[in-house]
Design a protein around this motif. Structure first.
Motif, PDB file in Angstrom:
ATOM      1  N   GLU A   1     -10.268 -17.791  -0.725  1.00 36.92           N
ATOM      2  CA  GLU A   1      -9.433 -18.550  -1.602  1.00 36.92           C
ATOM      3  C   GLU A   1      -7.873 -18.450  -1.510  1.00 36.92           C
ATOM      4  OE1 GLU A   1     -11.134 -16.141  -4.580  1.00 36.92           O
ATOM      5  OE2 GLU A   1     -12.911 -17.090  -4.155  1.00 36.92           O
ATOM      6  N   ARG A   2      -7.746 -17.415  -0.741  1.00 34.55           N
ATOM      7  CA  ARG A   2      -6.101 -16.828  -0.243  1.00 34.55           C
ATOM      8  C   ARG A   2      -5.811 -16.409   1.051  1.00 34.55           C
ATOM      9  NH1 ARG A   2      -7.011 -14.290  -5.251  1.00 34.55           N
ATOM     10  NH2 ARG A   2      -6.622 -12.237  -4.122  1.00 34.55           N
ATOM     11  N   PRO A   3      -6.529 -17.182   2.071  1.00 35.72           N
ATOM     12  CA  PRO A   3      -6.157 -16.924   3.538  1.00 35.72           C
ATOM     13  C   PRO A   3      -4.789 -16.872   3.843  1.00 35.72           C
ATOM     14  CG  PRO A   3      -6.898 -19.264   3.407  1.00 35.72           C
ATOM     15  CD  PRO A   3      -7.014 -18.559   2.019  1.00 35.72           C
ATOM     16  N   VAL A   4      -4.533 -16.030   4.823  1.00 36.53           N
ATOM     17  CA  VAL A   4      -2.982 -16.220   5.489  1.00 36.53           C
ATOM     18  C   VAL A   4      -3.431 -16.476   7.039  1.00 36.53           C
ATOM     19  CG1 VAL A   4      -2.293 -14.284   4.087  1.00 36.53           C
ATOM     20  CG2 VAL A   4      -3.144 -13.679   6.033  1.00 36.53           C
ATOM     21  N   GLN A   5      -2.247 -17.083   7.542  1.00 36.44           N
ATOM     22  CA  GLN A   5      -2.379 -17.211   8.993  1.00 36.44           C
ATOM     23  C   GLN A   5      -1.052 -16.777   9.528  1.00 36.44           C
ATOM     24  OE1 GLN A   5      -3.171 -21.500   8.779  1.00 36.44           O
ATOM     25  NE2 GLN A   5      -0.974 -22.197   8.534  1.00 36.44           N
ATOM     26  N   ILE A   6      -1.056 -16.115  10.944  1.00 36.00           N
ATOM     27  CA  ILE A   6      -0.062 -15.397  11.330  1.00 36.00           C
ATOM     28  C   ILE A   6       0.445 -16.205  12.785  1.00 36.00           C
ATOM     29  CG2 ILE A   6       0.939 -13.386  12.004  1.00 36.00           C
ATOM     30  CD1 ILE A   6      -1.149 -11.970  10.228  1.00 36.00           C
ATOM     31  N   VAL A   7       1.466 -16.474  12.932  1.00 33.72           N
ATOM     32  CA  VAL A   7       2.180 -16.801  14.234  1.00 33.72           C
ATOM     33  C   VAL A   7       3.013 -15.664  14.939  1.00 33.72           C
ATOM     34  CG1 VAL A   7       3.317 -18.619  15.455  1.00 33.72           C
ATOM     35  CG2 VAL A   7       2.280 -19.137  13.319  1.00 33.72           C
ATOM     36  N   VAL A   8       2.644 -15.251  16.007  1.00 37.31           N
ATOM     37  CA  VAL A   8       3.154 -14.256  16.905  1.00 37.31           C
ATOM     38  C   VAL A   8       3.889 -14.581  18.066  1.00 37.31           C
ATOM     39  CG1 VAL A   8       3.165 -11.564  17.440  1.00 37.31           C
ATOM     40  CG2 VAL A   8       1.663 -12.682  15.588  1.00 37.31           C
ATOM     41  N   ALA A   9       5.269 -14.034  18.553  1.00 36.51           N
ATOM     42  CA  ALA A   9       5.690 -14.348  19.785  1.00 36.51           C
ATOM     43  C   ALA A   9       6.597 -13.151  19.996  1.00 36.51           C
ATOM     44  CB  ALA A   9       6.511 -15.794  19.675  1.00 36.51           C
ATOM     45  N   GLY A  10       6.742 -12.885  21.239  1.00 39.24           N
ATOM     46  CA  GLY A  10       7.759 -12.064  21.741  1.00 39.24           C
ATOM     47  C   GLY A  10       7.300 -11.344  23.177  1.00 39.24           C
ATOM     48  N   LYS A  11       8.707 -11.147  23.748  1.00 37.59           N
ATOM     49  CA  LYS A  11       8.707 -10.791  25.209  1.00 37.59           C
ATOM     50  C   LYS A  11       8.832  -9.134  25.255  1.00 37.59           C
ATOM     51  CE  LYS A  11      10.766 -15.210  27.201  1.00 37.59           C
ATOM     52  NZ  LYS A  11      11.855 -15.294  27.998  1.00 37.59           N
ATOM     53  N   ALA A  12       8.127  -8.455  26.239  1.00 39.40           N
ATOM     54  CA  ALA A  12       8.292  -7.111  26.773  1.00 39.40           C
ATOM     55  C   ALA A  12       9.435  -7.127  27.653  1.00 39.40           C
ATOM     56  CB  ALA A  12       6.969  -6.402  26.804  1.00 39.40           C
TER      57      ALA A  12
ATOM     58  N   ALA B   1      -6.115 -11.700  19.102  1.00 30.75           N
ATOM     59  CA  ALA B   1      -5.789 -12.977  18.593  1.00 30.75           C
ATOM     60  C   ALA B   1      -6.918 -14.002  19.357  1.00 30.75           C
ATOM     61  CB  ALA B   1      -4.527 -13.469  18.910  1.00 30.75           C
ATOM     62  N   ASP B   2      -7.453 -13.621  20.394  1.00 32.18           N
ATOM     63  CA  ASP B   2      -8.477 -14.177  21.034  1.00 32.18           C
ATOM     64  C   ASP B   2      -9.801 -14.291  20.706  1.00 32.18           C
ATOM     65  OD1 ASP B   2      -6.633 -15.033  23.285  1.00 32.18           O
ATOM     66  OD2 ASP B   2      -7.313 -13.737  24.610  1.00 32.18           O
ATOM     67  N   ASP B   3     -10.085 -13.367  19.648  1.00 27.05           N
ATOM     68  CA  ASP B   3     -11.396 -13.493  18.997  1.00 27.05           C
ATOM     69  C   ASP B   3     -11.774 -14.722  18.282  1.00 27.05           C
ATOM     70  OD1 ASP B   3     -13.608 -12.841  17.541  1.00 27.05           O
ATOM     71  OD2 ASP B   3     -12.831 -10.808  16.883  1.00 27.05           O
ATOM     72  N   PRO B   4     -12.744 -15.214  18.854  1.00 26.45           N
ATOM     73  CA  PRO B   4     -13.302 -16.719  18.242  1.00 26.45           C
ATOM     74  C   PRO B   4     -13.499 -16.651  16.775  1.00 26.45           C
ATOM     75  CG  PRO B   4     -14.555 -16.143  20.284  1.00 26.45           C
ATOM     76  CD  PRO B   4     -13.720 -14.962  19.794  1.00 26.45           C
ATOM     77  N   ARG B   5     -13.546 -15.628  16.092  1.00 25.73           N
ATOM     78  CA  ARG B   5     -13.838 -15.465  14.437  1.00 25.73           C
ATOM     79  C   ARG B   5     -12.535 -15.943  13.787  1.00 25.73           C
ATOM     80  NH1 ARG B   5     -15.400  -9.922  12.718  1.00 25.73           N
ATOM     81  NH2 ARG B   5     -14.035  -9.571  14.347  1.00 25.73           N
ATOM     82  N   ILE B   6     -11.542 -15.401  14.531  1.00 26.99           N
ATOM     83  CA  ILE B   6     -10.117 -15.488  13.879  1.00 26.99           C
ATOM     84  C   ILE B   6      -9.010 -16.245  14.557  1.00 26.99           C
ATOM     85  CG2 ILE B   6     -10.626 -13.328  12.431  1.00 26.99           C
ATOM     86  CD1 ILE B   6      -8.630 -11.985  14.643  1.00 26.99           C
ATOM     87  N   ARG B   7      -9.367 -16.826  15.731  1.00 29.38           N
ATOM     88  CA  ARG B   7      -8.365 -17.402  16.636  1.00 29.38           C
ATOM     89  C   ARG B   7      -7.601 -18.614  15.866  1.00 29.38           C
ATOM     90  NH1 ARG B   7     -12.036 -19.232  21.645  1.00 29.38           N
ATOM     91  NH2 ARG B   7     -13.254 -20.812  20.590  1.00 29.38           N
TER      92      ARG B   7
END
Length: 872
Positions: free
Chosen positions: A539-550, A568-574
């Motif tokens: 009912e209350r999903p979240v989605q996350i966008v991540v970026a950054g350089k080391a 993030a590559d996991d097919p269940r949650i990508r």
């Protein structure tokens, strides 16, 4: 076949289109929507292909299209209007010109990196973006700034990922002729140059490129010139690259060469000479040495020149940890100065003394650029209130005897340049409320405490705006993700799933920044099962966008990136969490507006300021952050959420991460997501929309770079200019001689007796007791010192907290032993354990603070025992 030589062929614009060249060469287009719209209309396909860079655009448009536009009266009217608007912007009076007199005629602002636009990739992270925003805001305000930096032929690296998620670095070669730059030239047409002397009779030459940032010229030094040997040509090869000597040469070129470039620019253009020099971090600290050398060549001795230079210098520190400061081996620095190298007229030992860590815990064989910056600047600041506190503690060793709160480092909290970072849709909504010009002024100049007009925007419009921005981000993410997976070796047939990545109706969280360990990119992964439940909640999903350089040399940071990517590559949650490589300005301008929540979870207090959350807030995004940097200062429950922290030296780092990650999950699960999905009677998330409204109206005016630059002008630039003017050669000599005399005489200064009129160790609130102090000043006079009473509540160890300082006045004449009596009242204005002490400090009208010299005399133990009250 490969070309043996490369040329840049510039287009010949028809006469009616000549103003396009001026518009393209002034980087105001990077934050002026109407100008960008004009360029887009030249050729939408070429504009998209140029990455939104007008210089590249004009180089790719077909001559037939240019001829067509030259005869298009509607386009020419738009072009004339844009050119006139730019001319008015560049020549008309602005905020600075309307202020009272006494402001500096010019300020030189030095930084190792500048983030102006993605079309000029000369930045790596927050320091450069802050410097770019500083220049833009100064331009909007009319502050006569001259920016100074280096032109890196490879910029900072471009980031891609390998198939297994490991960061890959690529350094594209930048041709200055293809960038929005012009070369500074002498009257005879030859390129203007600066030259540095190197050991062994060699030289380092650099050309000067000019980027026009609105009203502000930005001078960029480029060592890739034919007259240099191969090694010297590579000095400005890339940002933060190479070993110690490479970095030292970069910083000598930035500081010493930068001052020479400023002198050259002012000579060639008639621009007023700077009265104030502002060093953005320690990398440019050598600018003070060059200015000392200039004054010494004019007849001043080193000490007098040092005082004159300090008076007009401002130093901003951005790091809350010693490891973030550039430090060089003292022998390496010594080899590059003196008779056989640079600044031959200055004793090498005087140079080395400026950077030596001559305090407990310091490394005597290291040359510290921040320490030199502080010693060469009379005024210094951190970049948030909390960072000011951290900086005062970190550098307290330079002012022995003073409590950290008295260390003369203030703070000016960073801001962000709203016209650069606010989405056009947000700006248009504001323009509908108050008019385009007022909206533009509110964002660029600021000055109001709150934006009340936001209260009049209907809830439905705010919510529709937020969904539009979220939908744009979803499309941007899918496009970038597809490009990234192709770079990782995937074929189109494997990538059908990307069409379902993210959902424009799901709560969207953003996390993007550099990847040093203290920013904790992977804190969200501490409990992967719990994070997965949040991502896939029915009912209350979240989605996350991540970026950054080391950093390229930081394998630990690269492992954090890889860990996040693999999750993030996991097919269940990508479809619910993505990592976007190659974080930069172009991505950021889509990412901040499109997120509902901006996440920041550094190790407190290691975030100096952290401006990404400010940019998000200006677009109606709510912050979810550790109370660090600016969020510690301005957090309110109206604006977002504070992640509880487990600070304290006794907390194991792993245990701390577990505690704070659990607190983050709890907030997301119990407070953030429920509020986003909760619906009122009209089917809208009323309470969420109200938080967006409060963020825009109350937080928006605070986070502006215009507010920040006005603070710099009022609190640092104006006083520095006044001191600069007061320090004539004779005055500088007198001040240097006075300091020498005071330092020599200070061992003879003492507090010999302290007494009060209090007869008991208790007193009633509001009581005033008399304080009498007998002091010995040796060869100094009462005009040389200030005797102070310091009082306040005391803790269990008799340390005074929240102190009040009152100067005492000399009375009578010296006694037979030459001692003077000072007297004054001591007001007991607080209840509870209360104490006082007295101290003697040097004082002079040209000191910015009585702590400046780091000299203090307090009572001896014998005097304390006989004083009759609690003494510290």
């Amino acid at each position: 076949m490969k070309a043996i030589r490369r040329f840049t062929v510039r287009p010949v614009l028809p006469d009616p289109l000549r103003p396009l060249s001026d518009l393209a060469r002034n980087l105001r287009w990077s934050w002026h929507a109407e100008t960008r719209d004009l360029f887009q209309s030249v050729c939408p396909e070429a504009w998209a292909g140029s990455g939104g860079d007008p210089v590249r655009l004009l180089g790719s448009v077909r001559p037939a299209r240019l001829a067509e536009l030259a005869g298009d009266r509607r386009f020419l009217r738009r072009l004339t209007a844009a050119a006139d608007d730019l001319d008015d912007y560049l020549t008309g009076d602005r905020w600075y010109q309307e202020q009272a007199g006494g402001l500096p005629g010019a300020v030189a602002y030095f930084s190792p990196e500048f983030g102006i636009t993605a079309a000029l990739p000369q930045y790596s992270g927050g320091l450069g973006i802050l410097a770019g925003d500083h220049l833009k805001a100064a331009s909007d305000l009319g502050v006569p700034l001259i920016g100074v930096g280096l032109l890196y032929r490879h910029g900072y690296f471009r980031q891609t990922l390998s198939r297994d998620g490991w960061q890959q670095e690529h350094y594209p070669v930048l041709d200055p002729n293809e960038l929005p730059l012009t070369q500074l030239k002498e009257p005879d047409g030859t390129p203007a140059q600066v030259t540095l002397a190197l050991p062994g009779g060699k030289e380092l030459r650099a050309r000067i490129w000019l980027a026009q940032v609105g009203r502000v010229p930005l001078l960029l030094l480029d060592s890739d010139v034919e007259e240099n040997d191969l090694g010297e040509r590579g000095v400005t090869d890339r940002l933060y690259g190479g070993g110690s000597e490479h970095r030292l040469l970069q910083e000598m070129l930035l500081g010493i060469g930068g001052v020479r470039a400023v002198r050259t620019y002012c000579r060639l253009t008639g621009h007023p000479e700077p009265e104030v020099f502002h060093t953005n971090e320690g990398h440019a600290g050598f600018l003070g040495l060059e200015r000392i050398a200039e004054l010494c060549a004019g007849g001043l001795d080193f000490d007098a020149a040092l005082e004159a230079v300090r008076g007009g210098t401002v130093f901003t520190t951005h790091t809350p940890v010693p490891a973030g400061i550039d430090r060089f081996d003292r022998e390496l620095v010594g080899r590059h100065f003196g008779a056989d190298a640079e600044l031959p007229g200055i004793d090498v030992q005087r140079v080395l003394a400026l950077g030596m860590e001559t305090y407990p815990g310091g490394e005597p064989n290291l040359f510290n650029m921040a320490v030199m910056g502080l010693r060469l600047a009379q005024r210094a600041n951190g970049v948030s209130l909390l960072h000011g506190q951290v900086s005062r503690s970190m550098f307290a060793g330079l002012w022995p005897g003073f409590d950290p709160e008295e260390v003369p480092i203030t703070s000016v909290t960073n801001g962000v340049h709203a016209p650069t970072w606010v989405a056009p849709e947000v700006l248009r909504l504001g323009a509908r409320q108050i008019g385009a010009q007022r909206a533009e002024d509110a964002l660029a100049v600021g000055g109001s405490e709150r934006w009340d007009s936001v209260a009049d925007i209907p809830d439905q419009e705010i919510w529709e705006l937020r969904r539009t921005l979220r939908e744009q981000l979803v499309l941007e993410v899918r496009e970038r993700l597809r490009v990234s997976w192709r770079q990782r070796g995937a074929g189109n047939a494997e990538l059908g799933w990307i069409d379902d990545v993210l959902d424009p109706d799901v709560l969207t969280i953003g996390f993007a920044r550099r990847v040093p360990s203290y920013k904790r990119l992977t804190l969200m992964l501490r409990d992967r099962d719990r994070l997965t439940e949040l991502l896939l909640h029915p009912e209350r999903p979240v989605q996350i966008v991540v970026a950054g350089k080391a950093h390229p040399a930081d394998d630990g940071g690269k492992r954090l990136v890889q860990e996040l990517v693999r999750f993030a590559d996991d097919p269940r949650i990508r479809h619910r969490i993505v990592f976007l490589p190659d974080y930069g300005m172009a991505m950021a301008q889509k990412l901040y507006p499109g997120c509902d929540v901006w996440l920041n979870n550094p190790l407190r207090p290691l975030e100096a300021c952290g401006t990404s959350g400010m940019k998000a807030a200006l677009n109606g995004c709510l912050n979810l952050s550790v109370l660090d940097g600016w969020w510690d200062e301005w957090f309110q429950p109206d604006f977002g959420w504070a992640i509880p922290t487990a600070d304290g030296v006794g907390t194991d780092p792993d245990r701390r991460d577990d505690i704070e990650a659990a607190a983050l999950y709890d907030l997301l699960e119990q407070r953030v997501a429920p509020r986003f999905y909760e619906r009122g009677r009209a089917g809208l998330p009323d309470r969420w929309i109200e938080m967006v409204r409060q963020t825009l109206s109350l937080l928006g005016p605070k986070v502006l770079a215009g507010r920040m630059v006005r603070e710099y002008v009022d609190r640092l630039y104006a006083p520095a200019a006044q001191t600069h003017r007061a320090l004539t050669p004779d005055t500088a000599r007198d001040l240097a001689a006075w300091k020498t005399r005071v330092r020599a005489a200070w061992p003879g200064v003492s507090v010999d007796h302290v007494e009060t009129t209090a007869t008991t160790p208790t007193a009633e609130l509001g009581t005033t007791v008399g304080l009498r102090v007998r002091v010995a000043l040796g060869t100094l006079t009462p005009d040389d010192v200030e005797v102070q009473a310091v009082s306040g509540r005391v803790d269990a160890e008799d340390r005074i907290t929240d102190a009040t300082v009152v100067p005492l006045k000399p009375t009578g004449t010296p006694d037979l032993e030459g001692r003077l009596l000072y007297e004054g009242p001591l007001s007991l204005d607080r209840t509870g354990p209360y104490g006082y002490t007295v101290r003697i400090l040097p004082t002079h009208r040209l000191l910015a603070s009585n702590a400046e010299m780091g000299l203090m005399t307090v009572p001896s133990e014998e005097v304390v025992e006989g004083a009759g009250m609690v003494l510290r």
